[in-house]
Write a protein that holds these residues in place. Structure first.
Motif, mmCIF file in Angstrom:
data_model
loop_
_atom_site.group_PDB
_atom_site.id
_atom_site.type_symbol
_atom_site.label_atom_id
_atom_site.label_comp_id
_atom_site.label_asym_id
_atom_site.label_seq_id
_atom_site.Cartn_x
_atom_site.Cartn_y
_atom_site.Cartn_z
ATOM 1 N N GLU A 570 0.840 -1.203 0.000
ATOM 2 C CA GLU A 570 0.000 0.000 0.000
ATOM 3 C C GLU A 570 0.873 1.250 0.000
ATOM 4 N N VAL A 571 1.967 1.196 0.749
ATOM 5 C CA VAL A 571 2.870 2.357 0.776
ATOM 6 C C VAL A 571 3.476 2.550 -0.620
ATOM 7 N N VAL A 572 3.939 1.443 -1.206
ATOM 8 C CA VAL A 572 4.559 1.535 -2.537
ATOM 9 C C VAL A 572 3.558 2.167 -3.517
ATOM 10 N N ARG A 573 2.309 1.765 -3.415
ATOM 11 C CA ARG A 573 1.318 2.276 -4.353
ATOM 12 C C ARG A 573 1.162 3.796 -4.224
ATOM 13 N N ILE A 574 1.028 4.288 -2.994
ATOM 14 C CA ILE A 574 0.822 5.747 -2.894
ATOM 15 C C ILE A 574 2.110 6.518 -3.201
ATOM 16 N N VAL A 575 3.251 5.889 -2.917
ATOM 17 C CA VAL A 575 4.524 6.550 -3.244
ATOM 18 C C VAL A 575 4.657 6.656 -4.766
ATOM 19 N N GLU A 576 4.268 5.587 -5.450
ATOM 20 C CA GLU A 576 4.318 5.604 -6.924
ATOM 21 C C GLU A 576 3.369 6.646 -7.504
ATOM 22 N N GLU A 577 2.166 6.685 -6.920
ATOM 23 C CA GLU A 577 1.179 7.652 -7.414
ATOM 24 C C GLU A 577 1.696 9.081 -7.262
ATOM 25 N N ALA A 578 2.274 9.348 -6.084
ATOM 26 C CA ALA A 578 2.773 10.710 -5.821
ATOM 27 C C ALA A 578 3.919 11.035 -6.781
ATOM 28 N N TYR A 579 4.754 10.032 -7.033
ATOM 29 C CA TYR A 579 5.906 10.245 -7.920
ATOM 30 C C TYR A 579 5.431 10.537 -9.340
ATOM 31 N N LYS A 581 2.701 11.858 -10.200
ATOM 32 C CA LYS A 581 2.082 13.181 -10.302
ATOM 33 C C LYS A 581 3.143 14.218 -10.651
ATOM 34 N N LEU A 582 4.330 14.040 -10.096
ATOM 35 C CA LEU A 582 5.411 14.995 -10.374
ATOM 36 C C LEU A 582 6.053 14.729 -11.727
ATOM 37 N N PHE A 583 6.195 13.453 -12.057
ATOM 38 C CA PHE A 583 6.816 13.073 -13.336
ATOM 39 C C PHE A 583 5.836 12.174 -14.081
#
Ligand code: PEP
Ligand code: MG
Length: 599
Positions: A570-579, A581-583
């Protein structure tokens, strides 16, 4: 290997140097060498001529290596030390004398005798807990392979004759071979053996050529002229890709190159967040030769200088002067930027040093790092003397590894004081008020962080070991590599606990494990409040860029969301989503943590 098809054969290895390469394979075939060498007995009267044969082969190998060093182009001079290490191994008495002894006592041919002594020495290296030293076993094999080629008259692979723009596929590449490869001709390296800290990996990273190592059987699955895609961050190789896979990776390669060019533009600007918080982005290095790359990539200092290299492949322990010269060079070049010298992090038996340690069943939990230093105060004092003297030439800090309880710090500081007193008595110039820090990489140190913070000037969180010791995952065991997760909620809570303890005690806190070099993790680390991040020099521009795009305020909110998650996925998923958004086009994590990595 995870999948075999006639097209798009996907091989999974160790991502050793990031970047994507697409090109034709060039297989370096092993001719002769260790595996094909015959074994036979000799008569007693043949012993002297067999020893002469060995001597001549060693001499020929030495001359060959010296020639390569002499011919080394300017831009590769920094790597000559690796070949010099091989020269040193070649001159190692243990290897030579043991081989002679086998020829005399067992009456066997020189090749067989050499292989027997190589196996013995290699075993010593293989038992070591530190992956860096374990991989030095391959240096022994490479040196012996060269001698064997000289003994059998087999030609070394003609690396210099390879065609332009290929991806090299080899069982193993010795540093001599890697260095001979002309840069403009090679798009990447793929090998069956080797790992993240092998010399091939170190060279590939500093030359910024993608490398995937430890594939085990790439040389039997790939033929020269096969089309290959390789992703050096994810450790993925795709052989004979279909058109659509090829197109997908061409796009990804293009995006990655654009990304590198974009982050390089701001790599010399300060790593300051949108809301004005300044973070130090520093480098992890092992050799003086890497300092240039740290400066080129905009590093704010050295957050971790691993000092084990000097203690390797030597008959004798390094002298104080030898250590002092190296430390002084680094301090001077980097000044006024900080240089954090970590004291020896070694365990298990040491090769050719005359230090006898008992065999350990579980060396990762054994007499390692500070435990070794405290049990060998003379070796420790020599290193501390060199560090304190070098501190006079720059901004040097000392750091103790693998602290698991407060008494280790107290004892180490007591020895440091004794060293100051003796330097003072001897009238040698040194810096007394050097900053003292520790690595936080053992769970007990995490739990006691508030207590031990009172004893030191800074903490540096070593997530490579902290993950290994807290999640019970051997950091070099491939079979559990999928469980090795920096974004595990337990790891994140531990990091937060350490940062909070440091904040409360008013000391600085950094991170120098691999986790710190992943741009996608930056938001979490900013939210926690780390002061310094230290990483492989190539990762510096990406992390700096990320810091400049984020604010601490928003990162704190993001961290809150992250800490509410119960599972790594779950952490990986939101970290990927946030990343993303920037790139938006990135879909690419520098270190391959992207678990949804498309194939
Ligand atoms: C760590 O453990 O995170 C670390 C940086 O030290 P090493 O990788 O040298 O053990
Ligand atoms: Mg460590």
């Amino acid at each position: 290997m995870i999948e075999i098809k006639s097209r798009n054969m996907v091989l999974q290895g160790i991502g050793a140097s990031p970047g994507i390469a697409i090109g034709k394979a060039h297989l370096i075939e092993e001719e002769g060498g260790i595996s094909l060498t015959g074994k036979y007995f000799i008569e007693e009267d043949q012993i002297p001529s067999e020893i002469t044969r060995l001597k001549n082969a060693v001499q020929q190998t030495k001359e060959g290596l010296l020639q390569i060093i002499r011919d080394l182009p300017e831009e590769l001079q920094d790597h000559a030390y690796i070949l010099e290490t091989h020269l040193m191994l070649l001159q190692d008495k243990k290897l030579y004398e043991q081989t002679v002894k086998y020829i005399e006592e067992k009456q066997i041919n020189a090749e067989w005798a050499l292989k027997a002594s190589m196996d013995e020495i290699r075993k010593v290296f293989k038992k070591m807990s530190d992956p860096y030293f374990r991989e030095r076993a391959s240096d022994i094999v490479q040196v012996c392979d060269r001698i064997l080629k000289a003994l059998t008259g087999t030609e070394a692979p003609r690396i210099s004759e390879i065609e332009k723009g290929v991806i090299i596929v080899a069982r193993d590449l010795s540093p001599a071979e890697t260095i001979q490869i002309q840069l403009e001709k090679v798009k990447g390296f793929i090998t069956d053996l080797g790992g993240k800290t092998s010399h091939t990996a170190i060279i590939a990273r500093s030359l910024e050529i993608p490398a995937v190592l430890g594939l085990e059987n790439a040389t039997s699955l790939v033929r020269t002229d096969d089309t290959i895609i390789m992703d050096g961050a994810a450790g993925v190789v795709i052989v004979d890709p279909t058109e659509d896979v090829l197109t997908k990776y061409q796009k990804r390669k293009h995006r990655y190159e654009e990304y590198r060019a974009m982050v390089a533009q701001s790599s010399h600007l300060p790593a300051e967040t949108l809301d004005g918080h300044r973070i130090k982005v520093m480098a992890n290095i092992e050799f003086v030769g890497e300092v240039a790359s740290v400066i080129d990539h905009g590093g704010d200092g050295i957050g971790l200088f691993r000092t084990e290299f000097h203690y390797l492949n030597k008959e004798e322990l390094p002298s104080e002067e030898e250590l002092f010269d190296t430390y002084k060079d680094i301090a001077e070049i980097m000044a006024p930027r900080p240089v954090t010298i970590r004291t020896l992090d070694i365990g298990g038996d040491k090769f050719s040093t005359g230090v006898e340690l008992s065999e350990e069943i579980n060396p990762a939990l054994g007499l390692r790092a500070i435990r070794f230093s405290l049990s060998s105060p003379e070796i420790f004092k020599t290193q501390l003397r060199a560090i304190l003297r070098a501190a006079n030439f720059g901004n040097v800090r000392v750091m103790f590894p693998m602290i698991s309880e407060i008494d280790e710090i107290i004892k180490a500081k007591q020895i440091l004081r004794e060293v100051c007193e003796s330097l003072d008595r001897e009238g040698l110039p040194f810096k007394e008020d050097i900053e003292v820090g520790i690595m936080i990489e053992v769970p007990s140190a995490v739990i006691m962080a508030d207590v031990i913070a009172k004893e030191v000037d800074f903490f540096s969180i070593g997530t490579n070991d902290l993950i290994q010791y807290s999640l019970a995952i051997d950091r070099v065991n491939k079979d559990v590599a999928h469980l090795y997760q920096p974004l595990h909620p337990a790891v994140l809570r531990m990091v937060k606990h350490v940062v909070d303890a440091a904040r409360n005690a008013g000391i600085r806190v950094g991170m120098c494990g691999e986790m710190a070099g992943e741009p996608a993790h930056v938001s979490i680390l900013l939210g926690m409040g780390l002061d310094e991040l230290s990483m492989n020099p190539i990762s510096i521009p990406g992390v700096k860029k990320m810091i400049r795009m984020l604010s601490v305020e928003k990162s704190k909110l993001f961290l809150k969301e992250v800490l509410n998650k119960k599972r790594s996925a779950e952490v990986v998923r939101i970290v990927e989503e946030a990343y993303k958004k920037l790139f938006p086009d990135a879909a690419y994590f520098e270190h391959g943590y992207n678990i949804n990595h498309e194939r």
